[in-house]
Design a protein around this motif. Structure first.
Motif, PDB file in Angstrom:
ATOM      1  N   PRO A   1      15.229 -35.806  44.131  1.00 43.85           N
ATOM      2  CA  PRO A   1      16.278 -36.736  43.683  1.00 43.85           C
ATOM      3  C   PRO A   1      16.066 -38.170  44.142  1.00 43.85           C
ATOM      4  O   PRO A   1      16.309 -39.120  43.384  1.00 43.85           O
ATOM      5  CB  PRO A   1      17.556 -36.127  44.277  1.00 43.85           C
ATOM      6  CG  PRO A   1      17.261 -34.672  44.383  1.00 43.85           C
ATOM      7  CD  PRO A   1      15.798 -34.585  44.737  1.00 43.85           C
ATOM      8  N   GLN A   2      15.621 -38.348  45.391  1.00 43.24           N
ATOM      9  CA  GLN A   2      15.464 -39.709  45.914  1.00 43.24           C
ATOM     10  C   GLN A   2      14.311 -40.477  45.273  1.00 43.24           C
ATOM     11  O   GLN A   2      14.146 -41.665  45.503  1.00 43.24           O
ATOM     12  CB  GLN A   2      15.287 -39.695  47.433  1.00 43.24           C
ATOM     13  CG  GLN A   2      14.118 -38.866  47.931  1.00 43.24           C
ATOM     14  CD  GLN A   2      14.540 -37.459  48.295  1.00 43.24           C
ATOM     15  OE1 GLN A   2      15.362 -36.858  47.622  1.00 43.24           O
ATOM     16  NE2 GLN A   2      14.009 -36.949  49.394  1.00 43.24           N
ATOM     17  N   ASP A   3      13.489 -39.785  44.455  1.00 45.59           N
ATOM     18  CA  ASP A   3      12.423 -40.480  43.729  1.00 45.59           C
ATOM     19  C   ASP A   3      12.951 -41.241  42.516  1.00 45.59           C
ATOM     20  O   ASP A   3      12.207 -41.992  41.892  1.00 45.59           O
ATOM     21  CB  ASP A   3      11.378 -39.470  43.227  1.00 45.59           C
ATOM     22  CG  ASP A   3      10.660 -38.756  44.352  1.00 45.59           C
ATOM     23  OD1 ASP A   3      10.540 -39.343  45.435  1.00 45.59           O
ATOM     24  OD2 ASP A   3      10.214 -37.607  44.139  1.00 45.59           O
ATOM     25  N   ILE A   4      14.215 -41.017  42.171  1.00 40.75           N
ATOM     26  CA  ILE A   4      14.737 -41.441  40.865  1.00 40.75           C
ATOM     27  C   ILE A   4      15.914 -42.398  41.042  1.00 40.75           C
ATOM     28  O   ILE A   4      16.746 -42.217  41.928  1.00 40.75           O
ATOM     29  CB  ILE A   4      15.197 -40.208  40.052  1.00 40.75           C
ATOM     30  CG1 ILE A   4      14.044 -39.204  39.917  1.00 40.75           C
ATOM     31  CG2 ILE A   4      15.710 -40.615  38.675  1.00 40.75           C
ATOM     32  CD1 ILE A   4      14.469 -37.857  39.382  1.00 40.75           C
TER      33      ILE A   4
ATOM     34  N   TYR B   1      13.743 -53.458  45.327  1.00 42.76           N
ATOM     35  CA  TYR B   1      13.460 -52.039  45.549  1.00 42.76           C
ATOM     36  C   TYR B   1      12.502 -51.516  44.482  1.00 42.76           C
ATOM     37  O   TYR B   1      12.253 -52.153  43.453  1.00 42.76           O
ATOM     38  CB  TYR B   1      14.756 -51.228  45.513  1.00 42.76           C
ATOM     39  CG  TYR B   1      15.580 -51.368  46.766  1.00 42.76           C
ATOM     40  CD1 TYR B   1      15.122 -50.884  47.985  1.00 42.76           C
ATOM     41  CD2 TYR B   1      16.825 -51.994  46.729  1.00 42.76           C
ATOM     42  CE1 TYR B   1      15.888 -51.015  49.135  1.00 42.76           C
ATOM     43  CE2 TYR B   1      17.595 -52.126  47.874  1.00 42.76           C
ATOM     44  CZ  TYR B   1      17.119 -51.635  49.075  1.00 42.76           C
ATOM     45  OH  TYR B   1      17.863 -51.758  50.216  1.00 42.76           O
ATOM     46  N   GLU B   2      11.986 -50.305  44.734  1.00 41.69           N
ATOM     47  CA  GLU B   2      11.129 -49.653  43.767  1.00 41.69           C
ATOM     48  C   GLU B   2      11.357 -48.146  43.849  1.00 41.69           C
ATOM     49  O   GLU B   2      11.716 -47.621  44.902  1.00 41.69           O
ATOM     50  CB  GLU B   2       9.660 -49.979  44.033  1.00 41.69           C
ATOM     51  CG  GLU B   2       9.187 -49.647  45.429  1.00 41.69           C
ATOM     52  CD  GLU B   2       7.791 -50.178  45.707  1.00 41.69           C
ATOM     53  OE1 GLU B   2       6.952 -49.374  46.157  1.00 41.69           O
ATOM     54  OE2 GLU B   2       7.548 -51.374  45.486  1.00 41.69           O
ATOM     55  N   PHE B   3      11.148 -47.471  42.736  1.00 47.74           N
ATOM     56  CA  PHE B   3      11.361 -46.033  42.642  1.00 47.74           C
ATOM     57  C   PHE B   3      10.243 -45.421  41.810  1.00 47.74           C
ATOM     58  O   PHE B   3       9.708 -46.067  40.905  1.00 47.74           O
ATOM     59  CB  PHE B   3      12.714 -45.725  41.987  1.00 47.74           C
ATOM     60  CG  PHE B   3      13.891 -46.331  42.702  1.00 47.74           C
ATOM     61  CD1 PHE B   3      14.550 -45.628  43.700  1.00 47.74           C
ATOM     62  CD2 PHE B   3      14.334 -47.611  42.388  1.00 47.74           C
ATOM     63  CE1 PHE B   3      15.629 -46.191  44.362  1.00 47.74           C
ATOM     64  CE2 PHE B   3      15.412 -48.181  43.044  1.00 47.74           C
ATOM     65  CZ  PHE B   3      16.063 -47.467  44.042  1.00 47.74           C
ATOM     66  N   ASP B   4       9.916 -44.150  42.087  1.00 48.91           N
ATOM     67  CA  ASP B   4       8.903 -43.479  41.275  1.00 48.91           C
ATOM     68  C   ASP B   4       9.328 -43.437  39.812  1.00 48.91           C
ATOM     69  O   ASP B   4       8.521 -43.640  38.916  1.00 48.91           O
ATOM     70  CB  ASP B   4       8.682 -42.049  41.783  1.00 48.91           C
ATOM     71  CG  ASP B   4       7.897 -42.000  43.081  1.00 48.91           C
ATOM     72  OD1 ASP B   4       7.482 -43.068  43.558  1.00 48.91           O
ATOM     73  OD2 ASP B   4       7.708 -40.894  43.620  1.00 48.91           O
ATOM     74  N   VAL B   5      10.606 -43.146  39.581  1.00 47.18           N
ATOM     75  CA  VAL B   5      11.133 -43.017  38.219  1.00 47.18           C
ATOM     76  C   VAL B   5      12.384 -43.885  38.093  1.00 47.18           C
ATOM     77  O   VAL B   5      13.254 -43.855  38.962  1.00 47.18           O
ATOM     78  CB  VAL B   5      11.500 -41.560  37.885  1.00 47.18           C
ATOM     79  CG1 VAL B   5      12.026 -41.457  36.447  1.00 47.18           C
ATOM     80  CG2 VAL B   5      10.302 -40.636  38.081  1.00 47.18           C
TER      81      VAL B   5
ATOM     82  N   ASP C   1       6.034 -45.102  38.508  1.00 43.61           N
ATOM     83  CA  ASP C   1       5.264 -44.134  37.732  1.00 43.61           C
ATOM     84  C   ASP C   1       5.785 -43.945  36.308  1.00 43.61           C
ATOM     85  O   ASP C   1       5.010 -43.866  35.369  1.00 43.61           O
ATOM     86  CB  ASP C   1       5.308 -42.762  38.413  1.00 43.61           C
ATOM     87  CG  ASP C   1       4.563 -42.735  39.726  1.00 43.61           C
ATOM     88  OD1 ASP C   1       3.713 -43.606  39.931  1.00 43.61           O
ATOM     89  OD2 ASP C   1       4.842 -41.842  40.544  1.00 43.61           O
ATOM     90  N   GLN C   2       7.097 -43.799  36.167  1.00 42.25           N
ATOM     91  CA  GLN C   2       7.664 -43.449  34.868  1.00 42.25           C
ATOM     92  C   GLN C   2       8.932 -44.258  34.616  1.00 42.25           C
ATOM     93  O   GLN C   2       9.696 -44.533  35.538  1.00 42.25           O
ATOM     94  CB  GLN C   2       7.980 -41.948  34.810  1.00 42.25           C
ATOM     95  CG  GLN C   2       6.725 -41.074  34.826  1.00 42.25           C
ATOM     96  CD  GLN C   2       7.071 -39.600  34.851  1.00 42.25           C
ATOM     97  OE1 GLN C   2       7.620 -39.103  35.822  1.00 42.25           O
ATOM     98  NE2 GLN C   2       6.740 -38.890  33.784  1.00 42.25           N
ATOM     99  N   LEU C   3       9.123 -44.593  33.333  1.00 39.99           N
ATOM    100  CA  LEU C   3      10.271 -45.395  32.925  1.00 39.99           C
ATOM    101  C   LEU C   3      10.872 -44.796  31.665  1.00 39.99           C
ATOM    102  O   LEU C   3      10.158 -44.507  30.699  1.00 39.99           O
ATOM    103  CB  LEU C   3       9.843 -46.842  32.662  1.00 39.99           C
ATOM    104  CG  LEU C   3      10.879 -47.782  32.031  1.00 39.99           C
ATOM    105  CD1 LEU C   3      12.058 -47.990  32.975  1.00 39.99           C
ATOM    106  CD2 LEU C   3      10.229 -49.119  31.672  1.00 39.99           C
TER     107      LEU C   3
END
Length: 529
Positions: free
Chosen positions: A401-404, A458-462, A496-498
Motif C-alpha cells: 500500500p505505501q508504494d501507491i 515526494y515520489e511514489f512507485d505508483v 514506475d507506473q502512472l
C-alpha cells in the motif's frame, strides 16, 4: 564588478565546464574554501585527480600555480589521512591559455573544448574498496539510505532492499561548490535537486560545525522528509518559511504578496538579524519575492550563501519569472540534466501537459510500462476504477500500500469518493491533510491520498492522478498557467507506473491520448470486472 569578483566568476565558469566533462561513474567535489583544491575527482579508471584553476594565468611554465596546488594537497592529506595512501594526479587549468596543455600535465581551454581531458590522464584503476574508502573519507555527507526503486522488471518481488544512493558527479559538484552569494539550481523533475540541497547541508555542517544552516521548503508535508535526510546534524534546521520568519521575530504574510512586501519593509526597518550562515531553499519557484528577500537578509556575508533549487515548470503558487529579490546580487547558475525518478514513458506523458508541449527531459530515464489513461463516466466511476486498479496491484509478490499514492487535481468532491471506493475493496489508506501534513509517515502501510500540491517533493512507485479534467482549458494568464502545472507535477511524482483518470475532455487530455507512451482504456468496458 571588482577584479576579485571577475576572477571568482571566471573560476566558477571554468569549474562548471570541468565538471560537465566528468563521466557519470566518477565523483566530483568542489572546494568550499581556499585551502582545498578547486576540484577533486575520484574516478574508478584514473584514481584520485586534484585540479586547481588559475583563471587568468596562461603560461604553463609558471610554477606558482602548481606550487599552490601542492600545498593544498599536503593540507588535504593532513585533514583526510586516507588521501596519503593514494598518488593523486595533479592538474592546473590555465584559464588564459587557449591551447591544449594536457600533454604537459596541465589544462588549457582547448582541453575543455574537447571534453575528454580525463581520458588523457594515466590509468590508475581503483579497487572497489579503495574507491569506497576515498568516497567515504572525502564525501561522507553525500550518501543517503533510501528505499530502493523497484523497476518494472522486478515489480513482482515483495521484499525490499536498502541501497546506498550516492550523488552522481554533477550532483556532488553542485552540493560542494563554493557559493559566494546565490546559486540558482534548476533541473527537471527527479533530477535530485532536493538530495543536492540535503547533501550540501550535511557537507557544510561537517566542514563548519559552528555554522547555523537552514533548509526551507514550501509545504509542511515536505518538512519530515527533509529532516530525515539531514538527521544527525544538529546545526541544520528544516522549516517552512512561515515558521522560519516567525522564529526570527518577524511575521511576513504567507497569502498576500503585496502585504508580504510591506511586512518585509517593516522587518527591515526593525532590523533583520544576520545569524544564518547558509540557507537552502527547496521548490524556490513557489517562494514569494518578499520571502526570498527576507531569507537572503538573514545571511551572514562571506559564508555559505544561498542555494535556490527549483523548476519553473513546476510552479503552482507564484509567477515563476526571475525573482526581483535577486536583482543586484551575484547569482551563479547550475542545471542538473539527468533525471532518475520517473520512467521515460511517464516523462513523455507529463510533457503533454506543458504549455507549448515542451520536449521531454528524459536523459538518464529508464524505459518502463506505458502510462494508463482511463475514461470513466463520472467521478464516482473514476473512484471505482481507481480502487479496482489499486486492489489488483496490492498483494503477495506485488505492490504494498505505501508504494501507491492517489493524487487529486482538485480536492473538492474527490476525497470522500476515493475513500468510499477504497473502503469497498478493503484497501488501507491515509488521507494527508493540512492538519497532519507535517507529521505523517511516508512509509506507513497505507495508500496515501493527497492533493498534488501537498505531494510536491515526494515520489511514489505508483501514482493514480485523479480528475485531470479539473485543469483549466485555457492558460491565458499566469494564475491559470500555474493551476495547469498541476498535471505536470502530479505525473512526475510517479517512479514506475502512472494511471490517469478523467471524465470530461480538455486540450491536455486530447494531447495525452495522442502520446505514444499512453495506453487508453474505458472503465468498465475494457476491464475484467
Amino acid at each position: 564588478m571588482t577584479s576579485r569578483e571577475v576572477d571568482a566568476a571566471s573560476r566558477d565558469l571554468l569549474l562548471a565546464r570541468l565538471a560537465q566533462n566528468i563521466p557519470t561513474g566518477a565523483l566530483a567535489l568542489c572546494a568550499d574554501d581556499a585551502n582545498r583544491p578547486d576540484l577533486i575527482v575520484i574516478d574508478p579508471a584514473h584514481g584520485l585527480v586534484v585540479i586547481d584553476i588559475a583563471a587568468r594565468a596562461h603560461d604553463p611554465a609558471d610554477r606558482d600555480p602548481m606550487r599552490a596546488l601542492n600545498r593544498k594537497v599536503n593540507d588535504l592529506r593532513a585533514a583526510v589521512p586516507v588521501v596519503g595512501n593514494f598518488r593523486p594526479q595533479r592538474l592546473v587549468l590555465f584559464g588564459g591559455n587557449p591551447g591544449s596543455l594536457i600533454q604537459s600535465g596541465a589544462l588549457g581551454l582547448a582541453d575543455l573544448g574537447r571534453g575528454d581531458w580525463l581520458d588523457q590522464l594515466e590509468v590508475r584503476e581503483l579497487e572497489p574498496a579503495d574507491l569506497e574508502a576515498l568516497r567515504s573519507a572525502l564525501a561522507p555527507t553525500l550518501a543517503f539510505t533510501l528505499r530502493a526503486r523497484r523497476g518494472i522488471s522486478d515489480s513482482g518481488r515483495p521484499e525490499r532492499r536498502e541501497r546506498q544512493l550516492t550523488l552522481d558527479v554533477q550532483q556532488s559538484a553542485a552540493a560542494t561548490v563554493r557559493v559566494d552569494d546565490v546559486l540558482e539550481l534548476s533541473g527537471p523533475p527527479g533530477s535530485g535537486k532536493t538530495l543536492v540541497l540535503a547533501g550540501r547541508a550535511k557537507y557544510l555542517a561537517v566542514q563548519h560545525p559552528d555554522w547555523h544552516i537552514v533548509a526551507l521548503c514550501y509545504n509542511n508535508s515536505l518538512v519530515p522528509y527533509l529532516k530525515s535526510l539531514v538527521d544527525g546534524y544538529p546545526n541544520v534546521a528544516v522549516s517552512t518559511f512561515g515558521k522560519f520568519s516567525h522564529a526570527m521575530g518577524h511575521r511576513i504574510s504567507l497569502t498576500d504578496p503585496e502585504r508580504a512586501m510591506e511586512d518585509l519593509v517593516r522587518a527591515r526597518a526593525r532590523g533583520i538579524d544576520r545569524v544564518i550562515d547558509a540557507v537552502l531553499i527547496d521548490e524556490a519557484q513557489d517562494f514569494d519575492d518578499a520571502w526570498l528577500s527576507f531569507a537572503l537578509d538573514t545571511l551572514r556575508p562571506l559564508r555559505g550563501g544561498a542555494v535556490l533549487a527549483g523548476d519553473k515548470r513546476q510552479a503552482l503558487y507564484r509567477d515563476a519569472s526571475r525573482p526581483r529579490a535577486l536583482e543586484g546580487r551575484r547569482v551563479a547558475y547550475l542545471r542538473l540534466e539527468r533525471t532518475y525518478r520517473s520512467t521515460l514513458e511517464i516523462l513523455e506523458a507529463a510533457s503533454t501537459t506543458l504549455q507549448g508541449h515542451h520536449d521531454v527531459d528524459g536523459e538518464g530515464a529508464l524505459d518502463g510500462e506505458l502510462v494508463d489513461l482511463v475514461w470513466a463516466q463520472s467521478w464516482d466511476e473514476q473512484a471505482a476504477a481507481t480502487a479496482w486498479e489499486i486492489s489488483r496491484m496490492i498483494g503477495p509478490d506485488k505492490r504494498e500500500p505505501q508504494d501507491i499514492a492517489v493524487l487529486v487535481a482538485q480536492r473538492s468532491g474527490t476525497f470522500k469518493r476515493i475513500q468510499a471506493a477504497l473502503d469497498g475493496v478493503r484497501v488501507p489508506y491515509l488521507v494527508v491533510t493540512r492538519e497532519n501534513a507535517a507529521s505523517f509517515d511516508l512509509e506507513s502501510p497505507e495508500v496515501k491520498i493527497m492533493t498534488v500540491h501537498a505531494a510536491k517533493g515526494y515520489e511514489f512507485d505508483v501514482v493514480v492522478l485523479f480528475g485531470l479534467e479539473a485543469l483549466p482549458s485555457s492558460i491565458e494568464d499566469a494564475g491559470v498557467a500555474q493551476r495547469a502545472n498541476v498535471g505536470f507535477v502530479g505525473m512526475t511524482r510517479a517512479r514506475d507506473q502512472l494511471v490517469v483518470t478523467y471524465t470530461r475532455d480538455n486540450p491536455y487530455l486530447e494531447r495525452l491520448r495522442r502520446c505514444p507512451s499512453v495506453n487508453f482504456s474505458v472503465w468498465p468496458d475494457d476491464y475484467e470486472v
